[in-house]
Design an enzyme around this catalytic site. Sequence first.
Site, PDB file in Angstrom:
ATOM      1  N   THR A 122       0.864  -1.179   0.000  1.00  0.00           N
ATOM      2  CA  THR A 122       0.000   0.000   0.000  1.00  0.00           C
ATOM      3  C   THR A 122       0.904   1.233   0.000  1.00  0.00           C
ATOM      4  OG1 THR A 122      -1.636  -1.228   1.259  1.00  0.00           O
ATOM      5  CG2 THR A 122      -1.825   1.181   1.273  1.00  0.00           C
ATOM      6  N   ARG A 154      -7.617  -9.466   4.241  1.00  0.00           N
ATOM      7  CA  ARG A 154      -7.670  -9.141   5.670  1.00  0.00           C
ATOM      8  C   ARG A 154      -6.968 -10.234   6.445  1.00  0.00           C
ATOM      9  NH1 ARG A 154     -13.975  -9.481   5.908  1.00  0.00           N
ATOM     10  NH2 ARG A 154     -13.322 -11.178   4.564  1.00  0.00           N
ATOM     11  N   GLU A 155      -6.137  -9.842   7.395  1.00  0.00           N
ATOM     12  CA  GLU A 155      -5.521 -10.841   8.251  1.00  0.00           C
ATOM     13  C   GLU A 155      -6.632 -11.615   8.954  1.00  0.00           C
ATOM     14  OE1 GLU A 155      -2.693  -8.889  10.820  1.00  0.00           O
ATOM     15  OE2 GLU A 155      -1.658  -8.048   9.102  1.00  0.00           O
ATOM     16  N   LYS A 207      -7.022   2.089  -3.055  1.00  0.00           N
ATOM     17  CA  LYS A 207      -6.661   1.385  -1.814  1.00  0.00           C
ATOM     18  C   LYS A 207      -6.819   2.303  -0.597  1.00  0.00           C
ATOM     19  CE  LYS A 207      -5.014  -1.535   1.074  1.00  0.00           C
ATOM     20  NZ  LYS A 207      -5.778  -2.698   1.495  1.00  0.00           N
ATOM     21  N   ALA A 255     -19.790  -1.561  17.022  1.00  0.00           N
ATOM     22  CA  ALA A 255     -19.126  -0.605  17.915  1.00  0.00           C
ATOM     23  C   ALA A 255     -18.099  -1.349  18.760  1.00  0.00           C
ATOM     24  CB  ALA A 255     -20.169   0.063  18.803  1.00  0.00           C
ATOM     25  N   GLY A 260      -7.674  -0.553  14.955  1.00  0.00           N
ATOM     26  CA  GLY A 260      -6.205  -0.593  15.093  1.00  0.00           C
ATOM     27  C   GLY A 260      -5.658  -1.421  13.954  1.00  0.00           C
ATOM     28  N   CYS A 263      -2.931  -1.668   9.184  1.00  0.00           N
ATOM     29  CA  CYS A 263      -3.297  -0.916   7.980  1.00  0.00           C
ATOM     30  C   CYS A 263      -4.061   0.378   8.253  1.00  0.00           C
ATOM     31  CB  CYS A 263      -4.111  -1.799   7.036  1.00  0.00           C
ATOM     32  SG  CYS A 263      -3.131  -3.147   6.342  1.00  0.00           S
ATOM     33  N   LYS A 266      -2.119   3.558   9.868  1.00  0.00           N
ATOM     34  CA  LYS A 266      -1.059   4.160   9.044  1.00  0.00           C
ATOM     35  C   LYS A 266      -1.602   4.653   7.698  1.00  0.00           C
ATOM     36  CE  LYS A 266       0.811   0.117   6.595  1.00  0.00           C
ATOM     37  NZ  LYS A 266       0.442   0.489   5.218  1.00  0.00           N
TER      38      LYS A 266
HETATM   39  N1  LIG Z   1      -1.167  -6.937   6.617  1.00  0.00           N
HETATM   40  C1  LIG Z   1      -2.288  -6.712   5.944  1.00  0.00           C
HETATM   41  O1  LIG Z   1      -3.381  -7.129   6.340  1.00  0.00           O
HETATM   42  C2  LIG Z   1      -2.251  -5.943   4.641  1.00  0.00           C
HETATM   43  C3  LIG Z   1      -3.376  -5.945   3.806  1.00  0.00           C
HETATM   44  C4  LIG Z   1      -3.327  -5.243   2.597  1.00  0.00           C
HETATM   45  C5  LIG Z   1      -2.186  -4.542   2.259  1.00  0.00           C
HETATM   46  N2  LIG Z   1      -1.097  -4.534   3.114  1.00  0.00           N
HETATM   47  C6  LIG Z   1       0.092  -3.793   2.708  1.00  0.00           C
HETATM   48  O2  LIG Z   1       1.057  -4.729   2.238  1.00  0.00           O
HETATM   49  C7  LIG Z   1       2.385  -4.296   2.565  1.00  0.00           C
HETATM   50  C8  LIG Z   1       3.085  -5.355   3.368  1.00  0.00           C
HETATM   51  O3  LIG Z   1       2.409  -5.526   4.600  1.00  0.00           O
HETATM   52  P1  LIG Z   1       2.698  -6.759   5.557  1.00  0.00           P
HETATM   53  O4  LIG Z   1       1.694  -6.690   6.653  1.00  0.00           O
HETATM   54  O5  LIG Z   1       2.832  -7.997   4.751  1.00  0.00           O
HETATM   55  O6  LIG Z   1       4.141  -6.347   6.117  1.00  0.00           O
HETATM   56  P2  LIG Z   1       5.194  -7.213   6.939  1.00  0.00           P
HETATM   57  O7  LIG Z   1       5.937  -6.270   7.776  1.00  0.00           O
HETATM   58  O8  LIG Z   1       4.485  -8.385   7.566  1.00  0.00           O
HETATM   59  O9  LIG Z   1       6.163  -7.824   5.808  1.00  0.00           O
HETATM   60  C9  LIG Z   1       7.067  -7.074   5.069  1.00  0.00           C
HETATM   61  C10 LIG Z   1       8.297  -7.958   4.821  1.00  0.00           C
HETATM   62  O10 LIG Z   1       9.121  -7.321   3.847  1.00  0.00           O
HETATM   63  C11 LIG Z   1      10.472  -7.624   4.161  1.00  0.00           C
HETATM   64  N3  LIG Z   1      11.336  -6.670   3.441  1.00  0.00           N
HETATM   65  C12 LIG Z   1      11.477  -5.349   3.634  1.00  0.00           C
HETATM   66  N4  LIG Z   1      12.324  -4.817   2.720  1.00  0.00           N
HETATM   67  C13 LIG Z   1      12.711  -5.834   1.926  1.00  0.00           C
HETATM   68  C14 LIG Z   1      13.574  -5.936   0.783  1.00  0.00           C
HETATM   69  N5  LIG Z   1      14.184  -4.856   0.271  1.00  0.00           N
HETATM   70  N6  LIG Z   1      13.763  -7.147   0.226  1.00  0.00           N
HETATM   71  C15 LIG Z   1      13.140  -8.232   0.723  1.00  0.00           C
HETATM   72  N7  LIG Z   1      12.312  -8.208   1.796  1.00  0.00           N
HETATM   73  C16 LIG Z   1      12.088  -7.017   2.378  1.00  0.00           C
HETATM   74  C17 LIG Z   1      10.504  -7.532   5.673  1.00  0.00           C
HETATM   75  O11 LIG Z   1      11.616  -8.201   6.220  1.00  0.00           O
HETATM   76  C18 LIG Z   1       9.162  -8.176   6.042  1.00  0.00           C
HETATM   77  O12 LIG Z   1       9.308  -9.570   6.280  1.00  0.00           O
HETATM   78  C19 LIG Z   1       2.190  -2.972   3.308  1.00  0.00           C
HETATM   79  O13 LIG Z   1       2.309  -1.918   2.401  1.00  0.00           O
HETATM   80  C20 LIG Z   1       0.779  -3.063   3.832  1.00  0.00           C
HETATM   81  O14 LIG Z   1       0.190  -1.789   4.004  1.00  0.00           O
HETATM   82  C21 LIG Z   1      -1.115  -5.237   4.280  1.00  0.00           C
END
Ligand SMILES: NC(=O)c1ccc[n+]([C@@H]2O[C@H](COP(=O)([O-])OP(=O)(O)OC[C@H]3O[C@@H](n4cnc5c(N)ncnc54)[C@H](O)[C@@H]3O)[C@@H](O)[C@H]2O)c1
Length: 446
Positions: A122, A154-155, A207, A255, A260, A263, A266
Amino acid sequence: MRITMIGSGYVGLVSGACFADFGHDVTCVDLNEQKIAALKAGKIPIFEPGLEGLVADNARSGRLTFTTDLAPAVANSDVVFIAVGTPSRRGDGHADLSYVYAAAADIARAVKGFTVVVTKSTAPVGTGDEVERIIRETNPAADVVVVTNPEFLREGSAIEDFKRPDRIVVGLEDERARDVMTDVYRPLYLNQAPLMFTGRRTAELIKYAGNAFLAMKITFINEIADLCERTGANVQDVARGIGMDNRIGGKFLNAGPGYGGSCFPKDTLALVKTGQDFDTPLRLVETTIEVNDRRKRAMGRKVIAAMGGSVRGKTIGILGLTFKPNTDDMRDAPSIAIIQSLQDAGAKIRAYDPEGMEAAKTFLNGVDYASDAHDAASGADALVLITEWNAFRSLDLRRIAEAMVGNVFIDLRNVYRRKEVETAGLNYVSIGRPQGATDTAAQAAE
Ligand SMILES: NC(=O)c1ccc[n+]([C@@H]2O[C@H](COP(=O)([O-])OP(=O)(O)OC[C@H]3O[C@@H](n4cnc5c(N)ncnc54)[C@H](O)[C@@H]3O)[C@@H](O)[C@H]2O)c1
Protein backbone atom coordinates in the site's frame (compact mmCIF):
# COMPACT_ATOMS: atom_id res chain seq x y z
CA MET A 1 4.30 -17.69 -14.91
CA ARG A 2 7.49 -17.24 -12.95
CA ILE A 3 6.82 -14.87 -10.08
CA THR A 4 9.07 -13.32 -7.44
CA MET A 5 7.50 -11.91 -4.30
CA ILE A 6 9.75 -9.42 -2.53
CA GLY A 7 8.80 -9.31 1.14
CA SER A 8 7.45 -12.46 2.80
CA GLY A 9 5.28 -10.95 5.53
CA TYR A 10 1.50 -11.20 5.93
CA VAL A 11 0.81 -10.06 2.37
CA GLY A 12 3.85 -11.45 0.54
CA LEU A 13 3.66 -14.91 2.05
CA VAL A 14 -0.10 -15.29 1.59
CA SER A 15 0.00 -13.91 -1.98
CA GLY A 16 3.04 -16.02 -2.86
CA ALA A 17 1.48 -19.21 -1.51
CA CYS A 18 -1.83 -18.50 -3.29
CA PHE A 19 -0.13 -17.75 -6.61
CA ALA A 20 1.81 -21.02 -6.28
CA ASP A 21 -1.49 -22.74 -5.57
CA PHE A 22 -2.83 -21.29 -8.86
CA GLY A 23 0.02 -23.16 -10.58
CA HIS A 24 2.56 -20.37 -10.92
CA ASP A 25 6.21 -20.85 -10.04
CA VAL A 26 6.82 -18.56 -7.06
CA THR A 27 9.95 -17.49 -5.20
CA CYS A 28 9.36 -15.60 -1.94
CA VAL A 29 12.26 -13.33 -1.02
CA ASP A 30 12.92 -11.63 2.29
CA LEU A 31 15.83 -9.77 3.83
CA ASN A 32 15.12 -11.38 7.17
CA GLU A 33 17.31 -14.48 7.26
CA GLN A 34 15.53 -16.00 10.26
CA LYS A 35 12.20 -15.72 8.49
CA ILE A 36 13.52 -17.44 5.35
CA ALA A 37 15.31 -20.14 7.36
CA ALA A 38 12.07 -20.84 9.23
CA LEU A 39 10.07 -21.00 6.00
CA LYS A 40 12.60 -23.36 4.44
CA ALA A 41 12.25 -25.57 7.50
CA GLY A 42 8.46 -25.60 7.04
CA LYS A 43 7.75 -23.20 9.92
CA ILE A 44 5.38 -20.28 9.36
CA PRO A 45 6.62 -17.12 11.09
CA ILE A 46 3.12 -15.63 11.44
CA PHE A 47 -0.27 -16.94 12.54
CA GLU A 48 -2.76 -17.02 9.69
CA PRO A 49 -5.44 -19.73 9.51
CA GLY A 50 -4.77 -22.28 6.74
CA LEU A 51 -1.43 -20.82 5.73
CA GLU A 52 0.76 -23.57 7.11
CA GLY A 53 -0.94 -26.26 5.02
CA LEU A 54 -1.04 -24.12 1.89
CA VAL A 55 2.67 -23.29 2.15
CA ALA A 56 3.59 -26.91 2.90
CA ASP A 57 1.59 -28.29 -0.05
CA ASN A 58 3.04 -25.85 -2.54
CA ALA A 59 6.59 -26.08 -1.19
CA ARG A 60 6.36 -29.88 -1.52
CA SER A 61 5.22 -29.58 -5.13
CA GLY A 62 8.25 -27.39 -5.88
CA ARG A 63 6.16 -24.40 -6.98
CA LEU A 64 6.98 -22.34 -3.87
CA THR A 65 10.54 -21.65 -2.76
CA PHE A 66 12.16 -19.23 -0.32
CA THR A 67 15.39 -17.28 -0.50
CA THR A 68 17.22 -14.22 0.75
CA ASP A 69 18.97 -13.95 -2.60
CA LEU A 70 16.86 -11.52 -4.62
CA ALA A 71 18.95 -11.22 -7.80
CA PRO A 72 18.69 -14.74 -9.32
CA ALA A 73 14.98 -14.90 -8.48
CA VAL A 74 14.26 -11.56 -10.17
CA ALA A 75 16.43 -12.42 -13.19
CA ASN A 76 14.33 -15.54 -13.77
CA SER A 77 10.91 -13.94 -13.35
CA ASP A 78 8.18 -12.68 -15.67
CA VAL A 79 6.54 -10.77 -12.83
CA VAL A 80 8.11 -9.29 -9.69
CA PHE A 81 5.84 -8.17 -6.85
CA ILE A 82 6.93 -5.68 -4.22
CA ALA A 83 5.14 -6.61 -0.97
CA VAL A 84 7.39 -4.94 1.59
CA GLY A 85 6.14 -2.88 4.52
CA THR A 86 5.07 0.78 4.20
CA PRO A 87 4.81 1.83 7.87
CA SER A 88 4.25 5.37 9.08
CA ARG A 89 7.43 7.39 8.82
CA ARG A 90 8.65 8.45 12.24
CA GLY A 91 8.08 12.11 12.84
CA ASP A 92 5.65 13.15 10.14
CA GLY A 93 3.25 10.25 9.51
CA HIS A 94 3.89 10.03 5.76
CA ALA A 95 4.20 6.48 4.45
CA ASP A 96 7.80 5.34 4.79
CA LEU A 97 8.62 4.26 1.25
CA SER A 98 12.27 3.45 1.85
CA TYR A 99 11.65 -0.33 1.70
CA VAL A 100 9.70 0.00 -1.55
CA TYR A 101 12.38 2.17 -3.15
CA ALA A 102 15.20 -0.12 -1.96
CA ALA A 103 13.36 -3.08 -3.50
CA ALA A 104 12.90 -1.12 -6.76
CA ALA A 105 16.64 -0.43 -6.98
CA ASP A 106 17.44 -4.08 -6.21
CA ILE A 107 15.04 -5.19 -8.95
CA ALA A 108 16.58 -2.77 -11.46
CA ARG A 109 20.06 -4.18 -10.87
CA ALA A 110 18.91 -7.80 -11.23
CA VAL A 111 16.23 -7.74 -13.92
CA LYS A 112 16.72 -9.61 -17.22
CA GLY A 113 14.36 -9.54 -20.19
CA PHE A 114 10.84 -8.10 -20.27
CA THR A 115 9.49 -8.01 -16.70
CA VAL A 116 6.37 -6.61 -15.09
CA VAL A 117 7.14 -5.00 -11.73
CA VAL A 118 4.06 -4.83 -9.51
CA THR A 119 3.72 -2.70 -6.40
CA LYS A 120 1.43 -4.66 -4.08
CA SER A 121 2.47 -2.71 -0.97
CA THR A 122 0.00 0.00 0.00
CA ALA A 123 1.79 3.11 -1.20
CA PRO A 124 0.62 6.69 -1.79
CA VAL A 125 -0.45 8.10 -5.11
CA GLY A 126 2.63 8.74 -7.24
CA THR A 127 4.68 5.86 -5.82
CA GLY A 128 4.38 3.87 -9.05
CA ASP A 129 5.87 6.82 -10.96
CA GLU A 130 8.77 6.96 -8.50
CA VAL A 131 9.36 3.18 -8.64
CA GLU A 132 9.53 3.48 -12.43
CA ARG A 133 11.93 6.44 -12.22
CA ILE A 134 14.24 4.56 -9.82
CA ILE A 135 14.32 1.50 -12.05
CA ARG A 136 15.03 3.55 -15.21
CA GLU A 137 17.72 5.60 -13.48
CA THR A 138 19.41 2.56 -11.89
CA ASN A 139 19.30 0.50 -15.08
CA PRO A 140 18.39 2.45 -18.23
CA ALA A 141 18.47 -0.75 -20.28
CA ALA A 142 15.87 -2.52 -18.14
CA ASP A 143 12.79 -3.60 -20.11
CA VAL A 144 10.19 -3.20 -17.39
CA VAL A 145 6.60 -2.09 -17.00
CA VAL A 146 5.55 -0.83 -13.56
CA VAL A 147 2.06 -1.72 -12.35
CA THR A 148 0.14 -1.02 -9.13
CA ASN A 149 -1.95 -3.89 -7.77
CA PRO A 150 -3.11 -3.04 -4.24
CA GLU A 151 -3.98 -5.90 -1.93
CA PHE A 152 -7.28 -6.05 -0.05
CA LEU A 153 -6.85 -9.24 1.98
CA ARG A 154 -7.67 -9.14 5.67
CA GLU A 155 -5.52 -10.84 8.25
CA GLY A 156 -7.42 -13.74 9.81
CA SER A 157 -9.18 -14.61 6.54
CA ALA A 158 -6.33 -13.79 4.20
CA ILE A 159 -6.35 -16.93 2.05
CA GLU A 160 -10.11 -16.85 1.51
CA ASP A 161 -9.91 -13.11 0.72
CA PHE A 162 -7.07 -13.61 -1.72
CA LYS A 163 -8.79 -16.48 -3.50
CA ARG A 164 -12.27 -14.93 -3.50
CA PRO A 165 -11.67 -11.20 -3.76
CA ASP A 166 -14.51 -8.71 -4.22
CA ARG A 167 -12.36 -7.22 -6.98
CA ILE A 168 -8.80 -7.17 -8.29
CA VAL A 169 -7.52 -3.69 -9.07
CA VAL A 170 -4.68 -3.27 -11.54
CA GLY A 171 -3.33 0.19 -12.28
CA LEU A 172 -1.18 0.43 -15.38
CA GLU A 173 0.17 2.99 -17.82
CA ASP A 174 1.66 0.60 -20.38
CA GLU A 175 -0.71 -1.80 -22.16
CA ARG A 176 1.96 -4.53 -22.30
CA ALA A 177 1.16 -5.31 -18.66
CA ARG A 178 -2.53 -6.02 -19.25
CA ASP A 179 -2.22 -9.56 -20.64
CA VAL A 180 0.48 -10.48 -18.14
CA MET A 181 -1.65 -9.40 -15.17
CA THR A 182 -4.68 -11.16 -16.64
CA ASP A 183 -2.62 -14.36 -16.79
CA VAL A 184 -1.35 -13.91 -13.24
CA TYR A 185 -4.92 -13.72 -11.94
CA ARG A 186 -6.50 -16.05 -14.51
CA PRO A 187 -7.88 -18.61 -12.03
CA LEU A 188 -9.70 -15.85 -10.14
CA TYR A 189 -10.77 -14.08 -13.29
CA LEU A 190 -12.31 -17.30 -14.62
CA ASN A 191 -14.04 -17.58 -11.26
CA GLN A 192 -15.84 -14.28 -11.94
CA ALA A 193 -13.72 -12.06 -9.67
CA PRO A 194 -13.96 -8.66 -11.34
CA LEU A 195 -10.60 -7.61 -12.72
CA MET A 196 -10.61 -3.82 -12.83
CA PHE A 197 -8.00 -2.01 -14.90
CA THR A 198 -7.35 1.65 -14.15
CA GLY A 199 -4.54 4.15 -14.34
CA ARG A 200 -1.73 3.63 -11.84
CA ARG A 201 -2.53 6.69 -9.74
CA THR A 202 -6.19 5.74 -9.57
CA ALA A 203 -5.33 2.25 -8.32
CA GLU A 204 -3.14 3.77 -5.63
CA LEU A 205 -5.96 6.00 -4.46
CA ILE A 206 -8.56 3.22 -4.54
CA LYS A 207 -6.66 1.39 -1.81
CA TYR A 208 -6.38 4.42 0.47
CA ALA A 209 -9.90 5.65 -0.16
CA GLY A 210 -11.24 2.18 0.63
CA ASN A 211 -9.38 1.89 3.93
CA ALA A 212 -10.26 5.45 4.94
CA PHE A 213 -13.93 4.84 4.22
CA LEU A 214 -13.98 1.69 6.34
CA ALA A 215 -12.15 3.47 9.17
CA MET A 216 -14.76 6.27 8.99
CA LYS A 217 -17.60 3.75 9.12
CA ILE A 218 -16.22 2.13 12.29
CA THR A 219 -15.56 5.50 13.86
CA PHE A 220 -19.04 6.70 12.98
CA ILE A 221 -20.75 3.80 14.75
CA ASN A 222 -18.40 4.23 17.73
CA GLU A 223 -19.54 7.83 18.15
CA ILE A 224 -23.16 6.74 17.76
CA ALA A 225 -22.46 4.14 20.47
CA ASP A 226 -21.37 6.91 22.84
CA LEU A 227 -24.59 8.77 22.10
CA CYS A 228 -26.57 5.57 22.69
CA GLU A 229 -25.00 5.23 26.13
CA ARG A 230 -26.09 8.74 27.04
CA THR A 231 -29.57 8.49 25.63
CA GLY A 232 -30.61 4.97 26.52
CA ALA A 233 -30.62 3.70 22.95
CA ASN A 234 -28.98 0.47 21.87
CA VAL A 235 -26.18 0.71 19.30
CA GLN A 236 -26.52 -2.86 18.07
CA ASP A 237 -30.10 -2.21 17.09
CA VAL A 238 -29.20 1.17 15.57
CA ALA A 239 -26.47 -0.54 13.52
CA ARG A 240 -28.86 -3.25 12.40
CA GLY A 241 -31.52 -0.71 11.61
CA ILE A 242 -29.28 1.42 9.43
CA GLY A 243 -27.34 -1.54 8.01
CA MET A 244 -30.47 -3.01 6.45
CA ASP A 245 -30.47 0.00 4.15
CA ASN A 246 -28.52 -1.34 1.15
CA ARG A 247 -26.97 2.05 0.54
CA ILE A 248 -25.30 1.78 3.96
CA GLY A 249 -24.75 -1.97 4.37
CA GLY A 250 -24.47 -3.83 7.66
CA LYS A 251 -20.73 -4.57 7.67
CA PHE A 252 -18.19 -2.60 9.71
CA LEU A 253 -20.89 -1.32 12.02
CA ASN A 254 -19.82 -3.12 15.18
CA ALA A 255 -19.13 -0.61 17.91
CA GLY A 256 -15.95 -1.34 19.83
CA PRO A 257 -12.76 0.06 21.33
CA GLY A 258 -11.61 1.79 18.12
CA TYR A 259 -9.84 0.46 15.05
CA GLY A 260 -6.21 -0.59 15.09
CA GLY A 261 -3.99 -2.99 13.19
CA SER A 262 -1.26 -2.77 10.62
CA CYS A 263 -3.30 -0.92 7.98
CA PHE A 264 -6.06 1.51 9.00
CA PRO A 265 -4.03 3.71 11.37
CA LYS A 266 -1.06 4.16 9.04
CA ASP A 267 -3.09 4.33 5.83
CA THR A 268 -5.53 6.97 7.09
CA LEU A 269 -2.60 9.05 8.30
CA ALA A 270 -0.72 8.67 5.02
CA LEU A 271 -3.85 9.68 3.06
CA VAL A 272 -4.24 12.82 5.15
CA LYS A 273 -0.59 13.69 4.48
CA THR A 274 -1.08 13.13 0.75
CA GLY A 275 -4.14 15.40 0.85
CA GLN A 276 -2.14 18.12 2.56
CA ASP A 277 0.69 17.79 0.03
CA PHE A 278 -1.78 18.31 -2.80
CA ASP A 279 -3.50 21.18 -1.01
CA THR A 280 -6.67 19.13 -0.64
CA PRO A 281 -7.38 18.66 3.05
CA LEU A 282 -9.34 15.49 3.81
CA ARG A 283 -11.17 16.71 6.88
CA LEU A 284 -13.39 13.68 7.38
CA VAL A 285 -10.34 11.44 7.49
CA GLU A 286 -8.44 13.84 9.75
CA THR A 287 -11.34 13.82 12.20
CA THR A 288 -11.66 10.04 12.02
CA ILE A 289 -8.03 9.66 13.08
CA GLU A 290 -8.44 12.11 15.94
CA VAL A 291 -11.67 10.53 17.22
CA ASN A 292 -10.22 7.03 17.01
CA ASP A 293 -6.99 7.99 18.78
CA ARG A 294 -8.92 9.49 21.66
CA ARG A 295 -11.21 6.52 21.89
CA LYS A 296 -8.52 4.04 22.87
CA ARG A 297 -7.52 5.82 26.07
CA ALA A 298 -11.19 6.65 26.66
CA MET A 299 -11.73 2.88 26.86
CA GLY A 300 -9.18 2.83 29.69
CA ARG A 301 -11.22 5.53 31.45
CA LYS A 302 -14.38 3.51 30.86
CA VAL A 303 -12.81 0.57 32.70
CA ILE A 304 -11.70 2.84 35.53
CA ALA A 305 -15.20 4.32 35.81
CA ALA A 306 -16.73 0.83 35.87
CA MET A 307 -14.49 0.07 38.85
CA GLY A 308 -15.71 3.04 40.80
CA GLY A 309 -13.14 5.61 39.71
CA SER A 310 -9.87 4.02 40.78
CA VAL A 311 -7.86 0.99 39.69
CA ARG A 312 -4.76 1.66 41.78
CA GLY A 313 -3.45 -1.65 43.14
CA LYS A 314 -6.26 -3.54 41.41
CA THR A 315 -5.67 -6.49 39.09
CA ILE A 316 -7.35 -6.30 35.72
CA GLY A 317 -7.65 -9.40 33.58
CA ILE A 318 -7.51 -8.81 29.83
CA LEU A 319 -8.99 -11.16 27.24
CA GLY A 320 -7.49 -10.59 23.81
CA LEU A 321 -4.55 -8.40 22.80
CA THR A 322 -4.33 -8.58 19.01
CA PHE A 323 -6.16 -5.90 17.01
CA LYS A 324 -8.66 -8.50 15.86
CA PRO A 325 -9.17 -12.26 16.20
CA ASN A 326 -7.34 -14.90 14.16
CA THR A 327 -4.08 -13.04 13.82
CA ASP A 328 -0.98 -12.62 15.95
CA ASP A 329 -0.56 -9.05 14.68
CA MET A 330 -0.17 -6.50 17.49
CA ARG A 331 0.63 -3.46 15.33
CA ASP A 332 -1.40 -0.50 16.62
CA ALA A 333 -3.77 -2.80 18.55
CA PRO A 334 -6.21 -0.82 20.75
CA SER A 335 -5.21 -3.12 23.64
CA ILE A 336 -1.85 -1.33 23.81
CA ALA A 337 -3.29 2.12 24.63
CA ILE A 338 -6.01 0.65 26.87
CA ILE A 339 -3.52 -1.38 28.92
CA GLN A 340 -1.06 1.49 29.13
CA SER A 341 -3.75 3.86 30.40
CA LEU A 342 -4.74 1.31 33.07
CA GLN A 343 -1.11 0.81 34.06
CA ASP A 344 -0.70 4.60 34.24
CA ALA A 345 -3.60 4.63 36.69
CA GLY A 346 -1.85 2.05 38.88
CA ALA A 347 -3.50 -1.20 37.77
CA LYS A 348 -1.77 -4.57 37.49
CA ILE A 349 -2.49 -6.33 34.20
CA ARG A 350 -2.95 -10.05 33.70
CA ALA A 351 -3.58 -10.82 30.04
CA TYR A 352 -4.31 -13.74 27.77
CA ASP A 353 -4.42 -13.93 23.99
CA PRO A 354 -4.56 -17.19 21.99
CA GLU A 355 -1.87 -16.13 19.48
CA GLY A 356 -0.66 -12.61 20.22
CA MET A 357 1.27 -12.87 23.49
CA GLU A 358 4.72 -13.30 21.94
CA ALA A 359 4.24 -10.26 19.72
CA ALA A 360 2.66 -8.32 22.61
CA LYS A 361 5.86 -8.58 24.62
CA THR A 362 7.57 -6.12 22.27
CA PHE A 363 4.75 -3.56 22.68
CA LEU A 364 3.87 -3.82 26.38
CA ASN A 365 5.85 -3.77 29.60
CA GLY A 366 4.94 -5.10 33.01
CA VAL A 367 2.17 -7.43 31.85
CA ASP A 368 1.66 -10.78 33.56
CA TYR A 369 0.69 -13.32 30.86
CA ALA A 370 -1.88 -16.00 31.62
CA SER A 371 -2.27 -19.49 30.16
CA ASP A 372 -5.96 -19.17 29.25
CA ALA A 373 -9.06 -17.06 29.86
CA HIS A 374 -9.78 -18.57 33.26
CA ASP A 375 -6.20 -18.06 34.31
CA ALA A 376 -6.46 -14.37 33.24
CA ALA A 377 -9.58 -14.02 35.39
CA SER A 378 -7.95 -15.67 38.37
CA GLY A 379 -7.57 -13.14 41.19
CA ALA A 380 -8.77 -10.27 38.96
CA ASP A 381 -10.86 -7.40 40.26
CA ALA A 382 -12.22 -6.82 36.76
CA LEU A 383 -12.11 -8.67 33.44
CA VAL A 384 -11.99 -6.75 30.16
CA LEU A 385 -12.75 -8.45 26.85
CA ILE A 386 -10.83 -6.49 24.18
CA THR A 387 -10.56 -8.90 21.21
CA GLU A 388 -13.45 -11.15 20.27
CA TRP A 389 -11.58 -14.42 19.71
CA ASN A 390 -13.95 -17.41 19.41
CA ALA A 391 -12.33 -18.81 22.56
CA PHE A 392 -13.91 -15.91 24.48
CA ARG A 393 -17.40 -16.26 23.04
CA SER A 394 -18.61 -19.09 25.23
CA LEU A 395 -16.80 -18.67 28.50
CA ASP A 396 -18.07 -20.52 31.54
CA LEU A 397 -19.04 -17.28 33.26
CA ARG A 398 -19.79 -18.91 36.61
CA ARG A 399 -16.28 -20.37 36.74
CA ILE A 400 -14.90 -17.02 35.66
CA ALA A 401 -16.83 -15.25 38.43
CA GLU A 402 -15.57 -17.74 41.00
CA ALA A 403 -11.96 -17.26 39.89
CA MET A 404 -12.19 -13.47 40.19
CA VAL A 405 -11.91 -11.52 43.42
CA GLY A 406 -14.00 -8.66 41.99
CA ASN A 407 -17.13 -8.84 39.86
CA VAL A 408 -16.82 -6.35 37.00
CA PHE A 409 -16.96 -7.71 33.43
CA ILE A 410 -16.33 -5.15 30.70
CA ASP A 411 -17.16 -6.36 27.23
CA LEU A 412 -15.67 -3.93 24.71
CA ARG A 413 -16.96 -6.04 21.78
CA ASN A 414 -20.57 -6.61 22.88
CA VAL A 415 -20.08 -10.37 22.68
CA TYR A 416 -22.31 -11.25 25.61
CA ARG A 417 -25.90 -10.76 26.61
CA ARG A 418 -26.37 -8.77 29.75
CA LYS A 419 -28.66 -11.37 31.27
CA GLU A 420 -26.22 -14.26 31.03
CA VAL A 421 -23.37 -12.24 32.53
CA GLU A 422 -25.50 -10.93 35.37
CA THR A 423 -26.90 -14.39 36.08
CA ALA A 424 -23.32 -15.51 36.69
CA GLY A 425 -23.07 -12.85 39.38
CA LEU A 426 -21.01 -10.32 37.44
CA ASN A 427 -21.64 -6.64 36.80
CA TYR A 428 -21.79 -6.11 33.07
CA VAL A 429 -20.54 -3.09 31.14
CA SER A 430 -20.58 -3.04 27.35
CA ILE A 431 -20.44 -0.56 24.45
CA GLY A 432 -23.40 1.56 23.44
CA ARG A 433 -25.85 -0.56 25.38
CA PRO A 434 -27.04 1.37 28.40
CA GLN A 435 -26.74 -0.08 31.90
CA GLY A 436 -29.78 -2.09 32.83
CA ALA A 437 -31.05 -2.29 29.25
CA THR A 438 -32.64 -5.44 27.97
CA ASP A 439 -31.05 -7.56 25.25
CA THR A 440 -30.99 -6.16 21.77
CA ALA A 441 -33.79 -7.00 19.41
CA ALA A 442 -31.29 -9.06 17.44
CA GLN A 443 -30.20 -11.06 20.49
CA ALA A 444 -33.70 -11.46 21.84
CA ALA A 445 -34.76 -12.91 18.50
CA GLU A 446 -32.05 -15.63 18.60
N1 LIG B 1 -1.17 -6.94 6.62
C1 LIG B 1 -2.29 -6.71 5.94
O1 LIG B 1 -3.38 -7.13 6.34
C2 LIG B 1 -2.25 -5.94 4.64
C3 LIG B 1 -3.38 -5.95 3.81
C4 LIG B 1 -3.33 -5.24 2.60
C5 LIG B 1 -2.19 -4.54 2.26
N2 LIG B 1 -1.10 -4.53 3.11
C6 LIG B 1 0.09 -3.79 2.71
O2 LIG B 1 1.06 -4.73 2.24
C7 LIG B 1 2.39 -4.30 2.57
C8 LIG B 1 3.08 -5.35 3.37
O3 LIG B 1 2.41 -5.53 4.60
P1 LIG B 1 2.70 -6.76 5.56
O4 LIG B 1 1.69 -6.69 6.65
O5 LIG B 1 2.83 -8.00 4.75
O6 LIG B 1 4.14 -6.35 6.12
P2 LIG B 1 5.19 -7.21 6.94
O7 LIG B 1 5.94 -6.27 7.78
O8 LIG B 1 4.49 -8.39 7.57
O9 LIG B 1 6.16 -7.82 5.81
C9 LIG B 1 7.07 -7.07 5.07
C10 LIG B 1 8.30 -7.96 4.82
O10 LIG B 1 9.12 -7.32 3.85
C11 LIG B 1 10.47 -7.62 4.16
N3 LIG B 1 11.34 -6.67 3.44
C12 LIG B 1 11.48 -5.35 3.63
N4 LIG B 1 12.32 -4.82 2.72
C13 LIG B 1 12.71 -5.83 1.93
C14 LIG B 1 13.57 -5.94 0.78
N5 LIG B 1 14.18 -4.86 0.27
N6 LIG B 1 13.76 -7.15 0.23
C15 LIG B 1 13.14 -8.23 0.72
N7 LIG B 1 12.31 -8.21 1.80
C16 LIG B 1 12.09 -7.02 2.38
C17 LIG B 1 10.50 -7.53 5.67
O11 LIG B 1 11.62 -8.20 6.22
C18 LIG B 1 9.16 -8.18 6.04
O12 LIG B 1 9.31 -9.57 6.28
C19 LIG B 1 2.19 -2.97 3.31
O13 LIG B 1 2.31 -1.92 2.40
C20 LIG B 1 0.78 -3.06 3.83
O14 LIG B 1 0.19 -1.79 4.00
C21 LIG B 1 -1.11 -5.24 4.28
